[in-house]
Design a protein around this motif. Structure first.
Motif, PDB file in Angstrom:
ATOM      1  N   LEU A 133       0.854  -1.179   0.000  1.00 49.49           N
ATOM      2  CA  LEU A 133       0.000   0.000   0.000  1.00 49.49           C
ATOM      3  C   LEU A 133       0.894   1.233   0.000  1.00 49.49           C
ATOM      4  O   LEU A 133       1.867   1.301   0.742  1.00 49.49           O
ATOM      5  N   PHE A 134       0.534   2.219  -0.819  1.00 47.59           N
ATOM      6  CA  PHE A 134       1.307   3.453  -0.941  1.00 47.59           C
ATOM      7  C   PHE A 134       0.383   4.630  -0.677  1.00 47.59           C
ATOM      8  O   PHE A 134      -0.649   4.763  -1.333  1.00 47.59           O
ATOM      9  N   CYS A 135       0.739   5.476   0.278  1.00 42.18           N
ATOM     10  CA  CYS A 135      -0.077   6.644   0.588  1.00 42.18           C
ATOM     11  C   CYS A 135      -0.124   7.545  -0.637  1.00 42.18           C
ATOM     12  O   CYS A 135       0.898   7.828  -1.252  1.00 42.18           O
ATOM     13  N   THR A 136      -1.325   8.003  -0.974  1.00 41.81           N
ATOM     14  CA  THR A 136      -1.488   8.853  -2.152  1.00 41.81           C
ATOM     15  C   THR A 136      -1.049  10.287  -1.894  1.00 41.81           C
ATOM     16  O   THR A 136      -0.936  11.073  -2.830  1.00 41.81           O
ATOM     17  N   GLN A 137      -0.775  10.626  -0.620  1.00 38.47           N
ATOM     18  CA  GLN A 137      -0.447  12.011  -0.290  1.00 38.47           C
ATOM     19  C   GLN A 137       0.986  12.218   0.186  1.00 38.47           C
ATOM     20  O   GLN A 137       1.488  13.333   0.176  1.00 38.47           O
ATOM     21  N   CYS A 138       1.644  11.168   0.646  1.00 38.65           N
ATOM     22  CA  CYS A 138       3.039  11.295   1.098  1.00 38.65           C
ATOM     23  C   CYS A 138       3.829  10.085   0.611  1.00 38.65           C
ATOM     24  O   CYS A 138       3.361   9.351  -0.245  1.00 38.65           O
ATOM     25  N   THR A 139       4.993   9.860   1.165  1.00 32.04           N
ATOM     26  CA  THR A 139       5.864   8.787   0.671  1.00 32.04           C
ATOM     27  C   THR A 139       5.782   7.502   1.480  1.00 32.04           C
ATOM     28  O   THR A 139       6.511   6.555   1.191  1.00 32.04           O
ATOM     29  N   LYS A 140       4.901   7.420   2.483  1.00 28.47           N
ATOM     30  CA  LYS A 140       4.818   6.216   3.312  1.00 28.47           C
ATOM     31  C   LYS A 140       4.271   5.039   2.516  1.00 28.47           C
ATOM     32  O   LYS A 140       3.410   5.203   1.665  1.00 28.47           O
ATOM     33  N   SER A 141       4.786   3.844   2.848  1.00 32.36           N
ATOM     34  CA  SER A 141       4.275   2.615   2.232  1.00 32.36           C
ATOM     35  C   SER A 141       4.526   1.452   3.177  1.00 32.36           C
ATOM     36  O   SER A 141       5.384   1.522   4.049  1.00 32.36           O
ATOM     37  N   ASN A 142       3.746   0.403   3.007  1.00 35.53           N
ATOM     38  CA  ASN A 142       3.923  -0.818   3.788  1.00 35.53           C
ATOM     39  C   ASN A 142       3.167  -1.944   3.108  1.00 35.53           C
ATOM     40  O   ASN A 142       2.321  -1.721   2.248  1.00 35.53           O
ATOM     41  N   ASP A 168      -1.775   9.601   9.218  1.00 35.28           N
ATOM     42  CA  ASP A 168      -1.282  10.957   9.466  1.00 35.28           C
ATOM     43  C   ASP A 168      -1.882  11.914   8.443  1.00 35.28           C
ATOM     44  O   ASP A 168      -2.366  12.997   8.796  1.00 35.28           O
ATOM     45  N   CYS A 169      -1.884  11.518   7.170  1.00 35.18           N
ATOM     46  CA  CYS A 169      -2.465  12.356   6.122  1.00 35.18           C
ATOM     47  C   CYS A 169      -3.975  12.457   6.283  1.00 35.18           C
ATOM     48  O   CYS A 169      -4.563  13.525   6.081  1.00 35.18           O
ATOM     49  N   ARG A 170      -4.616  11.333   6.651  1.00 29.83           N
ATOM     50  CA  ARG A 170      -6.069  11.379   6.894  1.00 29.83           C
ATOM     51  C   ARG A 170      -6.396  12.326   8.041  1.00 29.83           C
ATOM     52  O   ARG A 170      -7.348  13.097   7.970  1.00 29.83           O
ATOM     53  N   TYR A 171      -5.620  12.257   9.110  1.00 32.88           N
ATOM     54  CA  TYR A 171      -5.867  13.091  10.284  1.00 32.88           C
ATOM     55  C   TYR A 171      -5.681  14.571   9.943  1.00 32.88           C
ATOM     56  O   TYR A 171      -6.464  15.418  10.374  1.00 32.88           O
ATOM     57  N   ASN A 172      -4.641  14.879   9.175  1.00 38.25           N
ATOM     58  CA  ASN A 172      -4.425  16.267   8.744  1.00 38.25           C
ATOM     59  C   ASN A 172      -5.584  16.755   7.885  1.00 38.25           C
ATOM     60  O   ASN A 172      -6.018  17.905   8.010  1.00 38.25           O
TER      61      ASN A 172
END
Length: 142
Positions: free
Chosen positions: A59-68, A91-95
Motif C-alpha cells: 500500500l502506498f499513501c497517495t499524499q506522502c511517501t509512506k508505504s507498507n 497521518d495524512c487522513r488526520y491532517n
C-alpha cells in the motif's frame, strides 16, 4: 547490463543487473528475481521485508511517501479504505480531518482509534491540570 559488478541477478524476461544497481531485485518470499516491468518488488518500511507484489500486496499513501505491505497495515501506517478505495496513511487522513477536507466516512472510521486515543490523552491532561489547580488553591486557603 552491469559488466563490472557481481553477483548478477536475472529476471524471467532476460534482463540482468547486479545486486547494487536495483534493476533486478530479489523477493524474500518466493525467492524469485524480477525487474520492475515484470513484477515490482517493494520493501516494506515496517517489517523491512523485500517482496514482490504477487507475494505481498503493498500500500502506498497517495499524499506522502509512506508505504507498507498489507500484513503491516494498521492505524499507525498506510491502510486501504473500502469506501473511497484509496490507500492513505492515517497521518495524512488526520491532517485532512483537521483542515476539514476529509469527507469519506470510511476514512473517518479508520481514524477512530487515533481520535479516541488522543481524546483520552487530552482528558488525562485536563484531570492533571485540575488537580494542580485545586492543590494550589487549597494551599492558598490554608
Amino acid at each position: 547490463f552491469c559488466d563490472n559488478c557481481c553477483p548478477m541477478m536475472y529476471c524471467e524476461c532476460g534482463k540482468a543487473s547486479c545486486m547494487d544497481c536495483f534493476g533486478v531485485e530479489f523477493c524474500e518470499s518466493c525467492n524469485g528475481t524480477f525487474c520492475i516491468e515484470c513484477r515490482p518488488i517493494c520493501l516494506c518500511e515496517c517489517c523491512n521485508r523485500n517482496r514482490c507484489m504477487d507475494c505481498a500486496i503493498h500500500l502506498f499513501c497517495t499524499q506522502c511517501t509512506k508505504s507498507n505491505c498489507i500484513q503491516c497495515s494498521n492505524e499507525d501506517n498506510v491502510q486501504w479504505c473500502e469506501v473511497c478505495e484509496e490507500d492513505n496513511c492515517n497521518d495524512c487522513r488526520y491532517n485532512a480531518l483537521k483542515d476539514g477536507s476529509l469527507d469519506c466516512k470510511g476514512c473517518r472510521g479508520l481514524l477512530l482509534p487515533r481520535i479516541i486515543q488522543e481524546n483520552e490523552a487530552q482528558q488525562r491532561e485536563i484531570e492533571m491540570l485540575k488537580f494542580v489547580v485545586l492543590n494550589a488553591v487549597s494551599k492558598e486557603i490554608a
